[in-house]
Design an enzyme around this catalytic site. Sequence first.
Site, PDB file in Angstrom:
ATOM      1  CE1 TYR A   1      -4.171   1.306  -0.357  1.00 37.30           C
ATOM      2  CE2 TYR A   1      -3.879   2.323   1.789  1.00 37.30           C
ATOM      3  CZ  TYR A   1      -4.608   2.160   0.635  1.00 37.30           C
ATOM      4  OH  TYR A   1      -5.777   2.858   0.453  1.00 37.30           O
TER       5      TYR A   1
ATOM      6  CE  LYS B   1      -7.483   5.888   1.153  1.00 31.72           C
ATOM      7  NZ  LYS B   1      -8.754   6.563   0.744  1.00 31.72           N
TER       8      LYS B   1
END
Length: 254
Positions: A153, A160
């Site tokens: 990720y 995020k």
Amino acid sequence: MGILEGKRILVTGVLTESSIAFSVAKMAQEEGAQVVLTGFGRLSLVERIAKRLPEPPPVIELDVQNTEHLDSLADRVGEHVGGLDGVVHSIGFAPQSCLGGNFLNTPWEDVATALHVSTYSFKALAQACLPLMKEGGAIVGLDFDASKAWPVYDWMGVAKAGLESCSRYLARDLGGHGIRVNLVAAGPLRTMAAKSIPGFTEFEDSWPGKAPLGWDLGDTVPAAKACLALLSDWFPATTGEIVHVDGGVHAIGG
């Protein structure tokens, strides 16, 4: 009467029927809301998908990196609804170099794009919609738990984390306007965004087995229901919160 009866909701990020945003728009209409969509790039595709909703809503072009689009958003949305009671931020993008285990080698230019589109846009969208939210309301963003360093990720995880922090500052600054700001942290789903992540199968293979409640990688309804609840009047004193809809994985060690 539905829990969103009479509310006017702006939903971003509807690109395919497999998206959480599509489920949010569909269920919002079923719960009595008037919905307006935004689209970016392939606007004709968004318009085509919009026709699959119970009531085809208007679609407005919005590139969150385009200042003119943001500055004119309130006027353009105002042509369809007199105001807004809720906004759904379902916007995220990172160049391929930001994902897939390339963390140490990603150039700043690509990181800057990821942070602009996936993090700063939350504040930019909220500010653009503020003139339409004179009576208060709710802003809900879609998140992926940023408390851990997940496989593959990479810089989207950093984006995020910034989104989570941004939501808390927005909750602080928009509270005086009667606006609640919260995030829904969904588990991995087989959306178009997920398909763009190299190595996404690492999530697909492990998540359902780790989740105490189990996890369906193809079911966007649980996350959409959480968004609807936060958009409704049933959370009148909740802001700056992250609601996890991930089958419980975030709470389990190992």
